[in-house]
Write an enzyme that holds these catalytic residues in place. Structure first.
Site, PDB file in Angstrom:
ATOM      1  N   GLY A  12     102.255 -15.427  75.175  1.00 50.35           N
ATOM      2  CA  GLY A  12     103.647 -15.151  74.858  1.00 50.35           C
ATOM      3  C   GLY A  12     103.707 -14.145  73.724  1.00 50.35           C
ATOM      4  O   GLY A  12     102.721 -13.947  73.008  1.00 50.35           O
ATOM      5  N   LEU A  65      98.796 -14.359  68.166  1.00 52.55           N
ATOM      6  CA  LEU A  65      98.318 -12.985  67.958  1.00 52.55           C
ATOM      7  C   LEU A  65      98.594 -12.514  66.536  1.00 52.55           C
ATOM      8  O   LEU A  65      97.895 -11.636  66.031  1.00 52.55           O
ATOM      9  CB  LEU A  65      98.993 -12.033  68.953  1.00 52.55           C
ATOM     10  CG  LEU A  65      98.641 -12.206  70.434  1.00 52.55           C
ATOM     11  CD1 LEU A  65      99.517 -11.303  71.284  1.00 52.55           C
ATOM     12  CD2 LEU A  65      97.166 -11.934  70.689  1.00 52.55           C
ATOM     13  N   GLU A  95     107.357 -19.625  70.710  1.00 53.94           N
ATOM     14  CA  GLU A  95     108.010 -18.310  70.672  1.00 53.94           C
ATOM     15  C   GLU A  95     109.386 -18.391  70.003  1.00 53.94           C
ATOM     16  O   GLU A  95     109.751 -17.501  69.234  1.00 53.94           O
ATOM     17  CB  GLU A  95     108.136 -17.717  72.084  1.00 53.94           C
ATOM     18  CG  GLU A  95     106.807 -17.488  72.801  1.00 53.94           C
ATOM     19  CD  GLU A  95     105.758 -16.751  71.986  1.00 53.94           C
ATOM     20  OE1 GLU A  95     106.127 -15.913  71.145  1.00 53.94           O
ATOM     21  OE2 GLU A  95     104.558 -17.016  72.179  1.00 53.94           O
TER      22      GLU A  95
END
Ligand code: CO
Length: 165
Positions: A46, A101, A143
């Site tokens: 995501g 990330l 998210e």
């Protein structure tokens, strides 16, 4: 275009993203395309707009909204959630491993609602209500946290260092 992903310490990750007023804006459409390309390129499950320095309520998730299958295998369009809102959730939470990330060297165990109902706009501006459970519910919650300036390390019960390859 593959966009640079910012990492923890950058203040943009700590801001609440602004609601998207006009989904049809070509700049928004281009951002969504770039976010999908970036998510695939960086092998993320995501990606939220603040991670690519766009402080907006947009996230993409590499699973289609009907079958929750990995779009890298099916070739279907990934789930795109704009101005999402969790409208209800399960009584129980479940602990599971997460990474990000934007926090590349750490993973951790995070408690999330086992199932959620989320409302959002798709990239055509149509309103949807989606019920998700388990991993899909976890990714959506991760998210949406990004869109509110929250990182998984803020909530994790345990954090682990990952050795870079
Ligand atoms: Co993340």
């Amino acid at each position: 275009m593959i966009l640079p992903v910012i990492t923890e310490g950058n203040p943009i990750l700590r801001q609440r993203g602004t609601e998207v007023a006009d989904v049809s804006d070509p700049k928004i459409q281009a951002l969504i395309d770039d976010m999908i390309e970036t998510m695939y390129a960086k092998d993320g499950v995501g990606l939220a707009a603040p991670q690519v320095s766009a402080s907006l309520q947009i996230a993409v998730i590499v699973a289609d909204p009907e079958k929750f299958e990995d779009c890298r295998n099916t070739g279907r369009e990934p789930l795109i959630i704009i101005n999402p809102q969790i409208t209800s959730h399960s009584f129980f939470q479940k602990s599971g491993e997460e990474g990000c990330l934007s926090v590349p060297t750490i993973c951790g165990l995070v408690r999330r609602w086992k199932s959620i109902t989320v409302t959002y706009l798709d990239r055509n501006g149509a309103k949807h209500k989606l019920r998700a459970k388990n991993l899909m519910a976890r990714v959506i919650q991760h998210e949406i946290d990004h869109l509110n300036g929250i990182l998984f390390i803020d909530k994790a019960d345990k954090l682990f260092n990952i050795k870079p390859l």
